[in-house]
Write a protein that holds these residues in place. Sequence first.
Motif, PDB file in Angstrom:
ATOM      1  N   UNK A 119       3.869  -0.450 -10.496  1.00 10.03           N
ATOM      2  CA  UNK A 119       3.447  -1.119  -9.264  1.00 10.03           C
ATOM      3  C   UNK A 119       2.584  -2.352  -9.522  1.00 10.03           C
TER       4      UNK A 119
ATOM      5  N   UNK B 234       2.493   1.586  -3.477  1.00 10.01           N
ATOM      6  CA  UNK B 234       1.519   2.105  -4.443  1.00 10.01           C
ATOM      7  C   UNK B 234       1.324   3.604  -4.234  1.00 10.01           C
ATOM      8  N   UNK B 235       1.318   4.010  -2.988  1.00  9.56           N
ATOM      9  CA  UNK B 235       1.134   5.440  -2.700  1.00  9.56           C
ATOM     10  C   UNK B 235       2.267   6.273  -3.303  1.00  9.56           C
TER      11      UNK B 235
ATOM     12  N   UNK C 142       0.831  -1.203   0.000  1.00 11.52           N
ATOM     13  CA  UNK C 142       0.000   0.000   0.000  1.00 11.52           C
ATOM     14  C   UNK C 142       0.867   1.256   0.000  1.00 11.52           C
TER      15      UNK C 142
ATOM     16  N   UNK D  29       4.417   5.447  -5.580  1.00  8.84           N
ATOM     17  CA  UNK D  29       4.488   5.283  -7.037  1.00  8.84           C
ATOM     18  C   UNK D  29       3.443   6.140  -7.735  1.00  8.84           C
ATOM     19  N   UNK D  30       2.244   6.167  -7.156  1.00 11.61           N
ATOM     20  CA  UNK D  30       1.154   6.914  -7.781  1.00 11.61           C
ATOM     21  C   UNK D  30       1.291   8.417  -7.571  1.00 11.61           C
ATOM     22  N   UNK D  31       1.676   8.805  -6.353  1.00  9.85           N
ATOM     23  CA  UNK D  31       1.637  10.229  -5.999  1.00  9.85           C
ATOM     24  C   UNK D  31       2.893  10.953  -6.469  1.00  9.85           C
ATOM     25  N   UNK D  32       4.058  10.351  -6.263  1.00 11.62           N
ATOM     26  CA  UNK D  32       5.300  11.028  -6.653  1.00 11.62           C
ATOM     27  C   UNK D  32       5.783  10.593  -8.028  1.00 11.62           C
ATOM     28  N   UNK D  33       5.544   9.333  -8.401  1.00  9.13           N
ATOM     29  CA  UNK D  33       6.020   8.854  -9.706  1.00  9.13           C
ATOM     30  C   UNK D  33       7.503   8.549  -9.669  1.00  9.13           C
TER      31      UNK D  33
END
Lengths: 485, 485
Positions: free
Chosen positions: B431, B52-53, B49, B55-59
């Motif tokens: 991810x 994923x956070x 989790x 990876x999704x938010x900062x890239x």
Amino acid sequence: MPSPAVDPAAPSVEAPVDPEPATPVIDDKYVEAGRKLTAMAEEDTRAYDRLAYISDVYGHRLSGSQALEDTIDWALETMREDGLAKVRKEKVMVPHWVRGEEQAAFLAPVERPLPVLTLGMSVGTPRRGITAEVVVVNHVDEIDTLGEQVKGKIVLINMAMPPYDHDHHDSFYGPTVQGRTQGASRAAKYGAKAVLVRSVTAHSLRTLHTGTLVYDEDLPKIPAAAITPEDADLFARMVARGETPKIRLKLGAKLLPDAESGNAIGELTGRELPDEYVVLACHIDSWDVGDGSTDDGSGCLMAMEAALMLKELELIPRRTVRVVLYTNEENGLRGGKAYFEAHADELHVAGLESDSGAGAPWGFGIGGDQAQYDALLPYAPLFEGLGAHNFTLGGGGADISPLTQAGMLGLGLRPDTSHYFDLHHSPADTIDKIAPYHLERNAAAMALMAYILAERELDGPAQPLKVPEPEPEPEPEPEAKAENE
Amino acid sequence: MPSPAVDPAAPSVEAPVDPEPATPVIDDKYVEAGRKLTAMAEEDTRAYDRLAYISDVYGHRLSGSQALEDTIDWALETMREDGLAKVRKEKVMVPHWVRGEEQAAFLAPVERPLPVLTLGMSVGTPRRGITAEVVVVNHVDEIDTLGEQVKGKIVLINMAMPPYDHDHHDSFYGPTVQGRTQGASRAAKYGAKAVLVRSVTAHSLRTLHTGTLVYDEDLPKIPAAAITPEDADLFARMVARGETPKIRLKLGAKLLPDAESGNAIGELTGRELPDEYVVLACHIDSWDVGDGSTDDGSGCLMAMEAALMLKELELIPRRTVRVVLYTNEENGLRGGKAYFEAHADELHVAGLESDSGAGAPWGFGIGGDQAQYDALLPYAPLFEGLGAHNFTLGGGGADISPLTQAGMLGLGLRPDTSHYFDLHHSPADTIDKIAPYHLERNAAAMALMAYILAERELDGPAQPLKVPEPEPEPEPEPEAKAENE
């Protein structure tokens, strides 16, 4: 090698009456044809070399492109050199859709590029693009549930294609692809601004897959593009966190006036019944990504190679084998429709289409009814040496669908399709994915089946096609097309 | 579950003297730790989790990017919330390379776009691009054979990485990647204008893989970019037909002044020997494609999770477990070097790096000598419940390589890497390729190994690192780096 059921030493007489259902004895000539074709397939890489040539030199072949016409010209010249009869191009006017520039980006909750690939036949966006929130649905039918909630939004149809194997792809592709074919109009009905579709594949390396959409002419046409499965998952995770994704989408796609193309045809004239036809079918157009080697360059090279193999082995059957390289299967089926209009009055006894890639040979899907299937099943052991001995009930192909709908027996070559949808309509559809010996053996399997279909005795004279009354509707139904495109 | 060799009911005494080599009996506390960690790993998806956070938010997190610094700040805040001790960022100046626009096209024998992905640290081309013929070699060493024949040309290094499986990837990556790391300077020596490199992967869906190059400072710096394996094959077919491919290559890459970054550190203070350290290592930077989830976001989340698991289970070992999220592994190893310079005088008993993705747990590569390997092997059965019980000789990691070169025992976590190089340095490193239960079980395996390394008795006091005399050369040798990047 032939199975005991087709012992070549056995005389070609009817099976003795027996309380058990007897296995019909197959005539020596078919056994011999199978042997020769199987041996020939082991020796050559001609079909592959030709496919590599057109893939490398002309590249992909979208309807309306010069590359498509150059490839058709090459095919005509090659069939003439191969010594086929009545080689000609039959003119077909085709849609001329062009992709143009395409660009998208997340604006919220993050800012980053979003790779997109416009769906075939999509309209473009306004030049400044469309900026809107994205609503995610997991099935195209959910759009109806949301109704007016999609108004002003971009709808993402995030329906994942289940992981497929050889025995499970047709059944997954059909339902999954509905989002791609129908999504735009289904969402436009409720005022959506655009549609994104999760690429139709179970295996992705951030891969984009295009394919046609079909607009409902009674609804506004809104633009639609594919995104990668990975980015579709990202949208879903954003929504699960309570965020509202927002994107900007710019698509330069447009439809130009129809362009001239044509079906490329060559024949192996039948020795006894030259006016009865067995069609070997494929489509020579492709999407404008990758080089179209597996969809459906390979099918066309198989069909051409099959006819040439029969000719070289002097296996000239009683009926005429007609190779038809159809144009515009992908975004219009104009080649299939034009052929039907021009040839519906001829005697078509069967058609065999190859449009499932060029994996290892596996078998045939046989259309028509159970009796037609049962009549062909005894020939299956002849295909064991090629690996193509699995005969399943149900088959045909998009290009020959106007013919099969009018009563012609339709068959589809079925190679191993375990990886077909990894490549399908994507930039990864390239010649290197094909093994030369798979292509050649599939060609031999087509040749043998064509020989059987064009040679065998039928229960009575060949029947004319049942040509339907002309209907006022010019376009096929989206669902009927979706199954095959 | 523990094997009979570590029967928890057996007393923790030395094995009886026996003519056969005895299996050492493992102390109950390790067996119990293994049980608890294995059970905990089954229950949670926390590491996933969190990954994923970020990876999704900062890239993705290239050195010099704001995303990298934001992620480091997130990691520091998270380790503080987790209750780790001495959480801090240790400043490291890192190269700030930016990709810029990149574009290429075939000009002959065909005209079509050529997808390219600039290699990390490459210089750009002149603004008008470089237009030149392409010479194809199958191995970087062939450049020396061609010599002056590459002058004024673009050299394509078309060395295919062999298909790998779990047991065969390290041995294939090392030799194959030399073309990427060394190619530009090897070709510049003979006056080549630029270099193309076949992407280092055996499985491609027209996939581009970047990675760093290392310039020889004594030679002109020429630009270099990766192409897909499919397009590399296309060049090879063109050359085999006697054609001379010609392309235009425009790369906007450039190196900006060094940027400030840092290693993110948090500790689980040892209960008896707090000044002796076991390092849990990973790198928090990534390439600027995909989101860097498998290289090496997953390694960092495993290391953070491992420390937190030990803390939550009150498995506080005798020595300090120090989590180090290194910066700039990919294009400089500045984090690893800076850590060594700052901490070389501390007692490092071992380091365990996770930088091979997050496939199913499999085992550990154990560096050092045979005796060090033999001393750890008896613990292997404790890892069976996690699937990580395969201990192989040889291991470590790029970030801890300055430490292991100075004598520290180095280990590398080895998940199943069958698909690691499908994703490595490519846009497909996202991810969704990671299973939550794989990530959590790998974290538990790291936790258990950290516990063993930080708890076990050693043959004598911990030894200081052998710090080498400072040398005038500032850069590591290309080959040493290539093995790990």
